[in-house]
Structures are given as C-alpha cells and as structure tokens.
Scaffold this motif. Structure first.
Motif, short mmCIF file in Angstrom:
data_model
loop_
_atom_site.label_atom_id
_atom_site.label_comp_id
_atom_site.label_asym_id
_atom_site.label_seq_id
_atom_site.Cartn_x
_atom_site.Cartn_y
_atom_site.Cartn_z
N GLY A 240 0.88 -1.22 -0.03
CA GLY A 240 0.07 -0.02 0.03
C GLY A 240 0.78 1.15 -0.09
N ASP A 241 0.35 2.34 -0.87
CA ASP A 241 1.26 3.55 -0.79
C ASP A 241 0.52 4.66 0.22
OD1 ASP A 241 -1.29 4.50 -1.69
OD2 ASP A 241 -0.73 4.76 -4.07
N HIS A 242 0.44 5.80 -0.02
CA HIS A 242 0.02 6.80 0.94
C HIS A 242 -1.41 6.82 1.17
CE1 HIS A 242 0.88 9.82 3.89
NE2 HIS A 242 0.14 10.86 3.09
N GLY A 243 -2.43 6.18 0.37
CA GLY A 243 -3.79 6.29 0.75
C GLY A 243 -4.61 5.81 -0.54
N ALA A 244 -3.96 5.00 -1.61
CA ALA A 244 -4.87 4.44 -2.62
C ALA A 244 -5.83 3.51 -2.30
CB ALA A 244 -4.03 4.10 -3.56
N TYR A 245 -5.48 2.86 -0.95
CA TYR A 245 -6.62 1.95 -0.13
C TYR A 245 -7.61 2.85 0.37
CZ TYR A 245 -3.43 3.50 3.46
OH TYR A 245 -2.91 4.39 4.38
N LEU A 246 -7.69 4.01 0.33
CA LEU A 246 -8.91 4.59 0.70
C LEU A 246 -10.10 4.85 -0.49
CD1 LEU A 246 -7.37 7.23 3.19
CD2 LEU A 246 -8.44 4.98 3.66
N THR A 247 -9.60 4.32 -1.56
CA THR A 247 -10.33 4.59 -2.75
C THR A 247 -11.15 3.25 -3.15
OG1 THR A 247 -8.84 6.18 -3.63
CG2 THR A 247 -10.50 5.07 -5.23
N PRO A 248 -12.49 3.26 -3.25
CA PRO A 248 -13.29 1.90 -3.56
C PRO A 248 -12.78 1.41 -4.95
CG PRO A 248 -14.66 3.84 -2.83
CD PRO A 248 -13.41 4.40 -3.03
N GLY A 249 -12.63 0.24 -4.71
CA GLY A 249 -12.17 -0.48 -5.92
C GLY A 249 -10.51 -0.60 -6.03
N ARG A 250 -9.89 -0.03 -5.03
CA ARG A 250 -8.39 -0.47 -4.90
C ARG A 250 -8.16 -1.57 -3.89
NH1 ARG A 250 -5.54 3.66 -7.51
NH2 ARG A 250 -3.68 2.24 -7.09
N PRO A 251 -6.92 -2.12 -4.16
CA PRO A 251 -6.68 -3.19 -3.25
C PRO A 251 -6.69 -2.69 -1.76
CG PRO A 251 -5.21 -3.43 -5.12
CD PRO A 251 -6.30 -2.05 -5.27
N GLY A 252 -7.21 -3.48 -0.79
CA GLY A 252 -7.28 -3.05 0.72
C GLY A 252 -8.52 -2.22 1.08
N PHE A 253 -9.15 -1.54 0.01
CA PHE A 253 -10.41 -0.74 0.49
C PHE A 253 -11.31 -1.61 1.47
CE2 PHE A 253 -14.60 1.08 0.02
CZ PHE A 253 -14.29 2.44 0.61
N PRO A 254 -11.82 -2.54 0.77
CA PRO A 254 -12.75 -3.35 1.76
C PRO A 254 -12.48 -3.90 3.00
CG PRO A 254 -12.74 -4.17 -0.56
CD PRO A 254 -11.56 -3.40 -0.44
N GLU A 255 -11.06 -3.90 3.33
CA GLU A 255 -10.42 -4.46 4.62
C GLU A 255 -10.49 -3.50 5.45
OE1 GLU A 255 -9.18 -7.66 1.63
OE2 GLU A 255 -9.20 -5.39 1.41
N VAL A 256 -9.91 -2.21 4.83
CA VAL A 256 -9.92 -0.99 5.69
C VAL A 256 -11.22 -0.58 6.15
CG1 VAL A 256 -9.19 1.41 5.49
CG2 VAL A 256 -7.70 -0.32 4.62
N LEU A 257 -12.04 -0.42 5.18
CA LEU A 257 -13.49 0.00 5.54
C LEU A 257 -14.05 -0.97 6.42
CD1 LEU A 257 -16.15 1.64 5.03
CD2 LEU A 257 -16.70 0.23 3.35
N ALA A 258 -13.73 -2.20 6.63
CA ALA A 258 -14.45 -3.18 7.47
C ALA A 258 -13.74 -3.13 8.73
CB ALA A 258 -14.51 -4.63 7.09
N ALA A 259 -12.42 -2.88 8.89
CA ALA A 259 -11.72 -2.81 10.20
C ALA A 259 -12.16 -1.39 10.93
CB ALA A 259 -10.46 -3.04 9.92
N THR A 260 -12.12 -0.28 10.04
CA THR A 260 -12.20 0.69 10.69
C THR A 260 -13.81 1.07 11.33
OG1 THR A 260 -12.73 1.97 8.46
CG2 THR A 260 -10.61 2.42 9.62
N THR A 261 -14.61 0.58 10.42
CA THR A 261 -16.26 0.36 10.69
C THR A 261 -16.43 -0.45 12.07
OG1 THR A 261 -16.91 0.95 8.45
CG2 THR A 261 -18.63 0.27 10.30
#
Length: 296
Positions: A240-261
């Motif tokens: 992961g770079d500085h924040g692409a994983y905060l964009t829907p459809g990018r690798p890691g977004f579903p996991e980040v959303l689930a964990a933070t929620t």
C-alpha cells in the motif's frame, strides 16, 4: 536530545507531503448496545465555525438521515481530519460509509493546510489538534441547542478522532494528557504520533498504514503504535502507498472499511460482537493485522 531529534524526524517526514440497504433501527445512547447493522441514507450539512475569528473552520458533516432531517436516535460522532493540500470531500468514500453505518462524521477544513488555503503552512499541523477540540465543543453545544437540526441526535459522550496523513498526526495530537474522556477512540491512517500523544484517559487506537508508503514510512506508524499504552491495533496494507487503499475498488479498501467501521462500532457503541470481527475472520492477501485489543 534524543526525544527532540525523534520529533524533528517525525515532523520532517510528515511535512514532506500529504493529501490525499435498508435502514437499521437506531438505539439509545446512554449504554453499550448493538450497533446498527443496516445502512442509513446519508445527509450532508456544512457550516463555518468562528467565521470571523483568527482560525475560521469550514466543516462538512455527514450524518444518518431520514426524510426531513436526521434519522431517529442519538449517534456517536467521529471528527475526521484531512491531510496536507486536501479537503474533507476528498475522503467522502470513507466518511459517507461511516455515516451510513450509524455515525455522525464531522470533517473540518483546516485554515492553513487545506487545498486552496490563502496562506498554506505545513507547520500549522501542530495547531490543528486544538481546532479539533474546538469543533468537539461546538458539536456538544449543537447537540443541546433547542431548534438545531442535530439537537438530541448527537451522543456527545462518545467521540472518536480519525484522520489521514497530517490528519493522522492531528488525531494523535488530540489524544494527549488531560483530554476529556468523551474522546473514546482514535484512528490514525498513514500518520504517526506528535509530542505528548497517547496520554490521558485510555482510548483504543487503530493504525492503518501501507507498507510501501513513500510519504510517511510505515516505520513511523509502527513507532507510534509501540508508544500507545492502551488497547491498539495495526492494519498493514500490503504494497500500500500513501492512501490509494482509501479509494473504492483499490486493493485493501474493503478490509480498511470493514476494520475501521467495526472498530468504531466497538469503541463508540460498545457493541461486543464487533470486537469478534477484529481482525476479520477471513485472511486477506491485501492486509495483515497486529493487535493488542482485548480478547473477545
């Protein structure tokens, strides 16, 4: 001397660059309870705090909505801080999903680090934790102000601070000695700690960081994680770079959303069932998990 040198390194790293269903029935706010399981429609409200003051603060608020206004119930509040040369709206893919899950999310646009600031100053990050607390005090007043759309809908005993990059440092700066216990949790995304951070009333902290971050190295986040005295967890986004994983459809977004929620559901609603989902039961090729959270 070592402490001063470490702080200088952290600040230099930070200042190098940043940026970017069916409704569930709401519950009551006074005690631990089950978090909403469905999705609310999301409303948006904007206002400027202290518009004629030395540090006017435009604020965007996303909230669980119903026809005619805010959904029934009282909702915990998340103060979300943006990074350098960014804006609250650029984080809407994450913040609107938190709002749909049953949180009021208030995001200030900081006077000297937001995109388009008349006098941009990276060093002003050190003043932003006080802005965050100024916003919290204002929201407490709105929640009790007769006739305000938020009156009776904000659970002002249950706040979390969250932020990305410079906003992550801002978040850690709000968790200092003497902070009121109404600040129940922190989420630091691609950030680290400021001097004096992670003191005062114990508040769980979730760190999210890409292990290939070229702006704020993952080692900075891990050093902050090591400093937290209370419950904490670290979600690493692989490659992961500085924040692409905060964009829907990018690798890691579903996991980040689930964990933070789920982290917010556990810390702000007190829902013990969500702690069982931290970490997610299914291993992910995009993330790894390190935890000092309580055992469910």
């Amino acid at each position: 001397m070592k402490v001063r040198r470490l702080l200088a390194v952290l600040m230099a790293t930070l200042l190098a660059g940043c940026g970017t269903a069916s409704p569930a029935a709401p519950g009551t706010a006074s005690a631990a309870r089950s978090a909403p399981t469905g999705a609310y429609p999301v409303g948006v409200r904007t206002f400027t705090l202290d518009p004629t003051g030395a540090r006017p603060l435009p604020v965007t608020v996303w909230y669980p909505a119903a026809p005619g206004g805010v959904a029934r119930g009282r909702f915990p509040v998340v103060v979300f801080s943006h990074g350098l040369d960014s804006l609250p709206g650029l984080h809407a893919p994450l913040t609107t999903r938190w709002a749909a899950a049953g949180f009021v999310v208030a995001a200030p646009a900081y006077p000297h680090t937001r995109r388009g600031a008349a006098r941009f100053s990276r060093a002003d990050v050190r003043n932003q934790p006080a802005d965050g607390w100024r916003l919290i005090r204002h929201l407490v007043l709105l929640g009790a102000r007769r006739g305000d759309p938020f009156a009776g809908h904000l659970d002002t005993a249950r706040f979390a601070a969250a932020g990305h990059s410079a906003g992550g440092f801002t978040t850690s700066g709000m968790l200092t000695s003497g902070h009121p216990p109404r600040l129940r949790a922190g989420i630091v995304i691609a950030g680290g700690g400021l001097a004096g951070a992670f003191a005062g009333p114990s508040a769980p902290v979730l760190f999210v960081h890409g292990d290939a971050d070229p702006v704020v190295p993952v080692t900075v986040g891990r050093a902050a994680y090591a400093r937290t005295p209370g419950p904490a967890a670290f979600l690493t986004v692989t490659a992961g770079d500085h924040g692409a994983y905060l964009t829907p459809g990018r690798p890691g977004f579903p996991e980040v959303l689930a964990a933070t929620t789920d982290f917010l559901r556990w810390t702000l609603y007190g829902d013990p069932t969500t702690l069982h989902r931290l970490p997610p039961a299914a291993p992910s090729p995009h993330t790894t998990w390190l935890s000092r959270l309580p055992t469910p």
